[in-house]
Every structure is written in C-alpha cells, then in structure tokens.
Motif scaffolding. Structure first.
Motif, PDB file in Angstrom:
ATOM      1  N   ARG A 109       0.973  -1.135   0.016  1.00  0.00           N
ATOM      2  CA  ARG A 109      -0.091   0.053   0.135  1.00  0.00           C
ATOM      3  C   ARG A 109       0.858   1.396   0.079  1.00  0.00           C
ATOM      4  N   ARG A 110       1.822   1.092  -0.730  1.00  0.00           N
ATOM      5  CA  ARG A 110       2.810   2.260  -0.877  1.00  0.00           C
ATOM      6  C   ARG A 110       2.118   3.670  -1.025  1.00  0.00           C
ATOM      7  N   GLU A 111       1.470   3.712  -2.216  1.00  0.00           N
ATOM      8  CA  GLU A 111       0.992   4.826  -2.430  1.00  0.00           C
ATOM      9  C   GLU A 111       0.065   5.631  -1.303  1.00  0.00           C
ATOM     10  N   GLU A 112      -0.702   4.743  -0.749  1.00  0.00           N
ATOM     11  CA  GLU A 112      -1.607   5.171   0.563  1.00  0.00           C
ATOM     12  C   GLU A 112      -0.986   5.836   1.630  1.00  0.00           C
ATOM     13  N   TRP A 113       0.408   4.998   2.019  1.00  0.00           N
ATOM     14  CA  TRP A 113       1.352   5.390   3.037  1.00  0.00           C
ATOM     15  C   TRP A 113       1.935   6.662   2.728  1.00  0.00           C
ATOM     16  N   LEU A 114       2.639   6.751   1.374  1.00  0.00           N
ATOM     17  CA  LEU A 114       3.230   7.908   1.130  1.00  0.00           C
ATOM     18  C   LEU A 114       2.180   9.233   1.246  1.00  0.00           C
ATOM     19  N   LEU A 115       0.946   8.808   1.034  1.00  0.00           N
ATOM     20  CA  LEU A 115       0.120  10.239   1.007  1.00  0.00           C
ATOM     21  C   LEU A 115      -0.389  10.415   2.452  1.00  0.00           C
TER      22      LEU A 115
END
Length: 206
Positions: A109-115
């Motif tokens: 869930r990289r994109e979610e965590w970066l957000l």
C-alpha cells in the motif's frame, strides 16, 4: 522465515466492512491532502464513499482517526503473528521478524502510506493524535513481548526497552522509505542489523 497467517478466510460481510473502512481512509487522506485538515468534514469523506455520516462513525470516532491507518484488527494480527514466532527466538529477533512481515504489508500500500506521511507533514496537529494512539498500541505489544520473557520486573523492563527500540527502528525505516525507491523490508532489515550490531558509527567516507 515468513509467518503464515492462521486467520480463517473472512466472510462476505466482514470483507465488505474492511473494504468500506479502507475506502473511508483513502477518501479522508485524498481530501485532506487536497484541501487541508480544516477544509474537510466527516460529511465530505462519507459523501466521497457514497455512505452516510452515521456509517462513517461506525468505523471512526473522528476524521482524524480515519487518517491514521490504524485498526484494532491490524494491531491484533500483529500480536497474533508475534505469538506464532518460536519461543526460543529472542524478543528483538521475534520483533524483527514480525515487523519485516508488516513491512511487506505496508509496501503493498505504498501510495497510500506515502500520502499519509504527506498529510502528517502538512498537518502537524495530527502528530499528537498519532502518538497518543500509538502509545496504547505499544503498551499492548509490550505485554505480548513480556509474555515471551521470564516473569518479574527485569522481564517487563526488557520488554519495554526492546519494544521501544524495535518500533523506533521501524519508524526510521519508514521515513527513509518515503524518500527513496527501495523496498521497505530491505530498509527494516538494515536498521535492525545496525541495532543488533550495537549501532556502530558509520565509516568515514573514503
């Protein structure tokens, strides 16, 4: 070594609940990243997912809680995975294994965590909420670690110390991961290796 989840397959209703919770988290993060914390209401988040505000409050007590990405189920699963680590493994090694497993889940869930990290950076007031909730989760993890150790004050003190060190190491790896395109598990493994070696100072540049 990979920890195999023994959790039974979720029923359709439970899967639907998890999907709704995840959708509310994503909507909250996206809207707050665009408008700022003050510019987003619970009604906005619910509307983005096409549910009622009442449904939102079935999952989260506030919009801030929807941004944290912390669920009781996830915390319980972390402790369950720790319980399945062989008892002969040291507390630090057991936490390293469990957090490497967690890193794989976060990576997916990289994109979610970066957000999420971006939202925290833009809204420092969220940090107090993050730390207060994290403290309670850490206490539960400490209790689980203490259960692997001899009873008594020394075992409890060691559990508190090793848990704090492990979670700090994981947070350091996550913050580094947010700035480089490297798998999180590799960074987690690296920081735990440094801890296991006694945190030697890096060699001076050649």
């Amino acid at each position: 070594m990979t920890i195999v989840d023994s959790t039974e397959e979720l029923g359709r209703r439970d899967r639907k609940k998890l999907e709704t919770r995840a959708a509310l988290e994503r909507a909250a993060l996206t809207l707050v990243a665009e408008r700022g914390l003050a510019g987003v209401t619970v009604e906005d988040i619910a509307e983005a997912v096409d549910v009622s505000s009442r449904t939102f409050f079935n999952y989260f007590p506030s919009k801030e809680d929807a941004l944290l990405g912390r669920s009781p189920r996830a915390e319980a699963e972390l402790i369950e995975r720790l319980a399945r680590v062989p008892a002969e493994m040291s507390a630090l090694a057991a936490l390293r294994l469990v957090l490497l497993d967690e890193a794989e889940r976060v990576q997916e869930r990289r994109e979610e965590w970066l957000l999420r990290l971006k939202v925290f950076e833009q809204n420092p007031s969220l940090l107090l909420k993050l730390f207060s909730g994290g403290a309670e989760a850490e206490r539960r993890l400490v209790a689980a670690v203490a259960g692997r150790l001899p009873e008594g004050p020394s075992g409890t003190a060691h559990a508190e110390l090793v848990t704090a060190v492990a979670l700090t190491a994981f947070r350091v790896a996550v913050l580094r991961w947010s700035t480089v395109d490297i798998p999180l598990a590799g960074l987690v493994d690296e920081v735990f290796s440094q801890v296991a070696e006694g945190l030697p100072d890096p060699n001076p540049p050649a």
